[in-house]
Design a protein around this motif. Structure first.
Motif, PDB file in Angstrom:
ATOM      1  N   SER A   1      31.429 124.044  11.333  1.00  0.00           N
ATOM      2  CA  SER A   1      30.188 124.631  10.853  1.00  0.00           C
ATOM      3  C   SER A   1      29.912 125.950  11.564  1.00  0.00           C
ATOM      4  O   SER A   1      30.370 126.156  12.692  1.00  0.00           O
ATOM      5  CB  SER A   1      29.030 123.659  11.108  1.00  0.00           C
ATOM      6  OG  SER A   1      27.926 124.038  10.354  1.00  0.00           O
TER       7      SER A   1
ATOM      8  N   ASN B   1      24.406 122.711   6.939  1.00  0.00           N
ATOM      9  CA  ASN B   1      23.793 121.391   7.090  1.00  0.00           C
ATOM     10  C   ASN B   1      22.351 121.436   7.593  1.00  0.00           C
ATOM     11  O   ASN B   1      21.795 120.390   7.918  1.00  0.00           O
ATOM     12  CB  ASN B   1      24.613 120.531   8.065  1.00  0.00           C
ATOM     13  CG  ASN B   1      26.040 120.363   7.601  1.00  0.00           C
ATOM     14  OD1 ASN B   1      26.899 121.150   7.964  1.00  0.00           O
ATOM     15  ND2 ASN B   1      26.277 119.374   6.772  1.00  0.00           N
TER      16      ASN B   1
ATOM     17  N   LEU C   1      20.632 120.768  13.364  1.00  0.00           N
ATOM     18  CA  LEU C   1      21.578 119.763  13.875  1.00  0.00           C
ATOM     19  C   LEU C   1      21.447 119.684  15.392  1.00  0.00           C
ATOM     20  O   LEU C   1      21.445 120.710  16.072  1.00  0.00           O
ATOM     21  CB  LEU C   1      23.007 120.206  13.513  1.00  0.00           C
ATOM     22  CG  LEU C   1      24.139 119.382  14.110  1.00  0.00           C
ATOM     23  CD1 LEU C   1      24.304 118.083  13.331  1.00  0.00           C
ATOM     24  CD2 LEU C   1      25.449 120.155  14.066  1.00  0.00           C
TER      25      LEU C   1
ATOM     26  N   HIS D   1      31.773 113.448  14.263  1.00  0.00           N
ATOM     27  CA  HIS D   1      30.653 112.545  14.010  1.00  0.00           C
ATOM     28  C   HIS D   1      30.546 111.543  15.145  1.00  0.00           C
ATOM     29  O   HIS D   1      31.549 110.964  15.562  1.00  0.00           O
ATOM     30  CB  HIS D   1      30.843 111.805  12.682  1.00  0.00           C
ATOM     31  CG  HIS D   1      30.706 112.704  11.496  1.00  0.00           C
ATOM     32  ND1 HIS D   1      29.505 113.255  11.121  1.00  0.00           N
ATOM     33  CD2 HIS D   1      31.626 113.170  10.620  1.00  0.00           C
ATOM     34  CE1 HIS D   1      29.689 114.017  10.049  1.00  0.00           C
ATOM     35  NE2 HIS D   1      30.968 113.995   9.729  1.00  0.00           N
TER      36      HIS D   1
ATOM     37  N   ASP E   1      26.146 113.899  16.915  1.00  0.00           N
ATOM     38  CA  ASP E   1      27.495 114.424  16.777  1.00  0.00           C
ATOM     39  C   ASP E   1      27.899 115.105  18.086  1.00  0.00           C
ATOM     40  O   ASP E   1      27.052 115.470  18.906  1.00  0.00           O
ATOM     41  CB  ASP E   1      27.558 115.421  15.610  1.00  0.00           C
ATOM     42  CG  ASP E   1      27.409 114.703  14.268  1.00  0.00           C
ATOM     43  OD1 ASP E   1      27.363 113.467  14.278  1.00  0.00           O
ATOM     44  OD2 ASP E   1      27.326 115.390  13.231  1.00  0.00           O
TER      45      ASP E   1
ATOM     46  N   GLU F   1      16.723 118.504   9.379  1.00  0.00           N
ATOM     47  CA  GLU F   1      18.085 118.001   9.523  1.00  0.00           C
ATOM     48  C   GLU F   1      18.618 117.571   8.155  1.00  0.00           C
ATOM     49  O   GLU F   1      17.862 117.029   7.330  1.00  0.00           O
ATOM     50  CB  GLU F   1      18.117 116.835  10.513  1.00  0.00           C
ATOM     51  CG  GLU F   1      17.809 117.317  11.926  1.00  0.00           C
ATOM     52  CD  GLU F   1      17.856 116.230  12.978  1.00  0.00           C
ATOM     53  OE1 GLU F   1      18.430 115.172  12.724  1.00  0.00           O
ATOM     54  OE2 GLU F   1      17.296 116.467  14.068  1.00  0.00           O
ATOM     55  N   ASP F   2      19.875 117.839   7.921  1.00  0.00           N
ATOM     56  CA  ASP F   2      20.573 117.470   6.672  1.00  0.00           C
ATOM     57  C   ASP F   2      19.967 118.123   5.434  1.00  0.00           C
ATOM     58  O   ASP F   2      20.142 117.627   4.318  1.00  0.00           O
ATOM     59  CB  ASP F   2      20.609 115.945   6.478  1.00  0.00           C
ATOM     60  CG  ASP F   2      21.405 115.278   7.583  1.00  0.00           C
ATOM     61  OD1 ASP F   2      22.427 115.859   7.977  1.00  0.00           O
ATOM     62  OD2 ASP F   2      20.986 114.213   8.057  1.00  0.00           O
ATOM     63  N   GLN F   3      19.192 119.186   5.605  1.00  0.00           N
ATOM     64  CA  GLN F   3      18.663 119.919   4.445  1.00  0.00           C
ATOM     65  C   GLN F   3      19.046 121.386   4.588  1.00  0.00           C
ATOM     66  O   GLN F   3      18.312 122.149   5.208  1.00  0.00           O
ATOM     67  CB  GLN F   3      17.142 119.777   4.369  1.00  0.00           C
ATOM     68  CG  GLN F   3      16.736 118.414   3.862  1.00  0.00           C
ATOM     69  CD  GLN F   3      15.246 118.308   3.657  1.00  0.00           C
ATOM     70  OE1 GLN F   3      14.539 119.297   3.540  1.00  0.00           O
ATOM     71  NE2 GLN F   3      14.761 117.075   3.617  1.00  0.00           N
TER      72      GLN F   3
END
Lengths: 257, 204
Positions: free
Chosen positions: A9, A33, A36, A66, A71, A108-110
């Motif tokens: 990333s 992502n 994070l 992961h 992570d 997060e994750d958006q």
């Protein structure tokens, strides 16, 4: 298909905390992502391959694995330090203010590549002109826009009529300009000068380069600063801590020894 | 899980676990292990630990000169007449003084800031011992100030802040060299470290 254990990333480092003897927990805003949090094992040791690559306000290329909870950063390589951002106290404090806002608005994750690009672009602009507050004002306004929270600047948010020049106020919690007739319940209403409204509309329509060429006097700059800070902290639902150091540095100097 | 929710036949033991759980890096499981270890410890060793904690809270104070933690103020370093009084090294933490003392190559005095500027964590100049440093420098006796804050973003910002507030002609302000660590590798060094290592290159 199983999810690969390793992934790559590109990210902006926002902040870091010490964990245990020599580890770090680092908060990144990644391009793909969103926000994070990851562990960098042994990164506080001088001999670590990660040392120097995970400082806040650094654009990095990351390899991650992961983990069970968080992570794990396996490799990091600096892509940009936004030179000369880190050679100037004003630009560092402004950069950290930006990092606090990205941390607060990012999820997060958006993924939100527009927010990622806006943050990088603003850090370059701060590095170029550390004494100007315009890059931060433009960033605050566009941060609301890329987060889907653009303030209404043309119609009264209550009655939807066009606002007439000079006959307008602003409410961060109701979401934009309000005419003089409307008084929505619980609206935190602030005065809004015609000049400030014009600058906000220019931020809305103009390009970053055009917006940063604006020239404004101290009174207008202060009005915009208060207004945008109130809008940003309303959505964040908390005070912006790093603002106090910016204000401390902008106060007239105390008597030096 | 909080220790309050642990059913226990011994509230005293639960309280000890709760207190140990407050220490940095000690989770509930580690706190339980430490508590059971302390119970099995010989009485003399357990009391020695308790006495050491009581003594440290009762007698350790800030040195009036350098703000380091000490049993008596001024501390042994500030009271040492052999040390140069016109040279002060500014560090972030008391542990940094120990690290620099181990080198045996610095013969001046220290000033401990007890942290670095960290606006994201609400640490500004007023939360550090910067005012004490400025008033210590006011008489103009110090000729050189060596800033030895950590080479992190916060450490660099702190160094810049101090330099800005002490910018007077006759005072020499330096900071520790930046560059490659012993045992490090060029391949993995970041660009900022490498460029500063080039700037600070020395003749062989």
């Amino acid at each position: 298909m199983p999810v690969p254990r390793q992934y790559h990333s590109e990210a902006l480092t926002l902040r870091k905390f010490s964990l245990g003897e020599a580890d770090l927990i680092v908060t990144f805003y990644t391009r793909d992502n969103g926000k994070l949090r990851a562990v960098a094992k042994g990164a506080r040791k001088n001999s670590s391959r990660l040392v120097g690559h995970l400082e806040p306000l650094t654009q990095v290329s990351l390899s991650l694995a992961h983990g069970k909870n968080l992570d794990v950063v396996t490799q990091a390589q600096v892509m940009s330090n936004f030179p000369p951002l880190k050679d100037n106290l004003e630009s560092i404090t402004k950069g950290l203010y930006l990092a606090e806002l990205v941390d607060g608005f990012g999820s997060e994750d958006q993924p939100n590549p527009a927010l990622y690009n806006l943050a990088l672009d603003t850090l370059h602009a701060i590095a170029k002109d550390p004494d100007s507050d315009l890059p931060l004002r433009y960033f605050e306004f566009r941060l609301l826009t890329v987060s889907g929270l653009t303030p209404e600047l043309y119609h009264c948010v209550e009655c939807r009529r066009d606002v007439e020049p000079g006959a307008h106020r602003f409410s961060p919690n109701v979401g934009g300009v309000i005419c003089l007739e409307c008084n929505p319940e619980e609206a935190r209403i602030r005065p809004l000068s015609i000049r400030a409204l014009k600058v906000l509309r220019f931020f809305h329509r103009g390009s970053p380069a055009q917006a940063r060429q604006l020239r404004m006097d101290a009174a207008l700059a202060q009005e915009l600063k208060t207004l945008l800070a109130s809008a940003v902290s309303f959505w964040l639902e908390k005070e912006i801590r790093s603002n106090s150091l910016i204000e401390h540095l902008q106060r007239p100097p105390q008597t030096s020894v | 899980m909080t220790t309050d929710s642990i059913p226990s036949a011994s509230p005293t033991l639960t309280k000890l676990i709760g207190e140990l759980n407050k220490l940095p890096g000690v989770g509930p499981k580690s706190a339980q292990r430490l508590a059971y270890y302390l119970i099995r410890l010989p009485e003399a060793d357990a009391y020695a630990l308790a006495d050491a904690i009581t003594a440290v809270k009762q007698s350790v104070v800030f040195c009036q000169e350098c703000q380091n933690l000490t049993d008596s103020s001024p501390c042994s370093i500030c009271a040492d007449s052999q040390r140069s009084r016109d040279l002060i090294c500014v560090v972030e933490d008391p542990l940094d003084v120990l690290a620099l003392e181990r080198t045996r190559c610095f013969k001046g005095l220290y000033h401990v800031l007890h942290g670095a500027l960290s606006p994201l964590n609400g640490v500004g100049p007023d939360q550090l011992k910067i005012k004490e440093l400025l008033s210590r420098m006011a008489d103009g006796q110090v000729k050189e100030l060596v800033i030895a804050t950590n080479p992190t973003l916060e450490g660099e910002a702190t160094a810049m802040y101090i330099r800005r507030n002490l910018d007077r002609g006759e005072l020499k302000i330096t900071h520790l060299a930046r560059g490659l660590p012993v045992g490090g590798s060029l391949e993995y060094a970041d660009e900022l470290t490498l460029s500063r290592a080039f700037q600070g290159r020395q003749e062989l």
